[in-house]
Enzyme design. Structure first.
Site, PDB file in Angstrom:
ATOM      1  N   CYS A 197       0.745  -1.134  -0.141  1.00 15.80           N
ATOM      2  CA  CYS A 197       0.107   0.106  -0.241  1.00 15.80           C
ATOM      3  C   CYS A 197       0.725   1.259   0.005  1.00 15.80           C
ATOM      4  O   CYS A 197       0.264   2.394   0.037  1.00 15.80           O
ATOM      5  CB  CYS A 197      -1.099   0.142   1.193  1.00 15.80           C
ATOM      6  SG  CYS A 197      -0.191   0.146   2.880  1.00 15.80           S
ATOM      7  N   CYS A 235      13.503   0.188  12.154  1.00 13.35           N
ATOM      8  CA  CYS A 235      13.317   0.872  13.255  1.00 13.35           C
ATOM      9  C   CYS A 235      11.894   1.384  12.978  1.00 13.35           C
ATOM     10  O   CYS A 235      11.773   2.166  12.093  1.00 13.35           O
ATOM     11  CB  CYS A 235      13.999   2.114  13.262  1.00 13.35           C
ATOM     12  SG  CYS A 235      13.695   3.034  14.855  1.00 13.35           S
TER      13      CYS A 235
HETATM   14 ZN    ZN Z   1       0.379  -2.094   3.733  1.00 13.62          ZN
END
Ligand code: ZN
Length: 133
Positions: free
Chosen positions: A101, A121
């Site tokens: 996405c 991180c």
């Molecule tokens: Zn995603």
């Protein structure tokens, strides 16, 4: 602009589906305050999913305690993430995004533990944990 992703939603749809912190991190490249995510202390066996699209991103066995205040992993799941050079805030860092996405997850640094030597991180707000039963 960013390359076309398999999951494309309008700004309005993202705002409806994500809470304000998730939206700030995933869609506006934000960073949560360190030591605030409940996922910092998540030590169960399972999978960390993208909070935006549900794609599995990290296996719990790659999670480790970095002391940074953000959930840290030494490797993502294969092909789950993309990296982009990020020159904002006067630093050159490598941004990590969800390959599905395009949501912003965090950054990767070359000071992690073996076997990869990398430290992913991540913002806990960008992740959802699914325990393996
Ligand atoms: Zn995603």
């Amino acid at each position: 602009m960013t390359a076309k992703k398999p999951v494309e939603k309008s700004e309005e749809e993202w705002r409806k589906e994500l809470d304000p912190l998730q939206h700030h991190v995933l869609r506006d490249h934000g960073t949560e305050r360190p030591f605030t995510s409940p996922l910092n202390n998540e030590k169960r066996t399972g999978t960390f999913l993208c909070a935006g699209c549900g794609e599995p991103l990290f296996d719990s066995k790659t999670k480790y305690e970095s002391g940074s205040g953000w959930p840290s992993f030494y490797a993502p799941m294969p092909a789950a993430t993309d990296t982009v050079v990020d020159k904002t805030h006067g630093m050159t860092r490598t941004e990590v995004t969800c390959a599905k996405c395009g949501g912003h997850l965090g950054h990767v640094f070359p000071d992690g533990p073996q076997p990869t030597g990398e430290r992913y991180c991540m913002n806990g707000a960008a992740l959802k944990f699914e325990e393996k039963k």
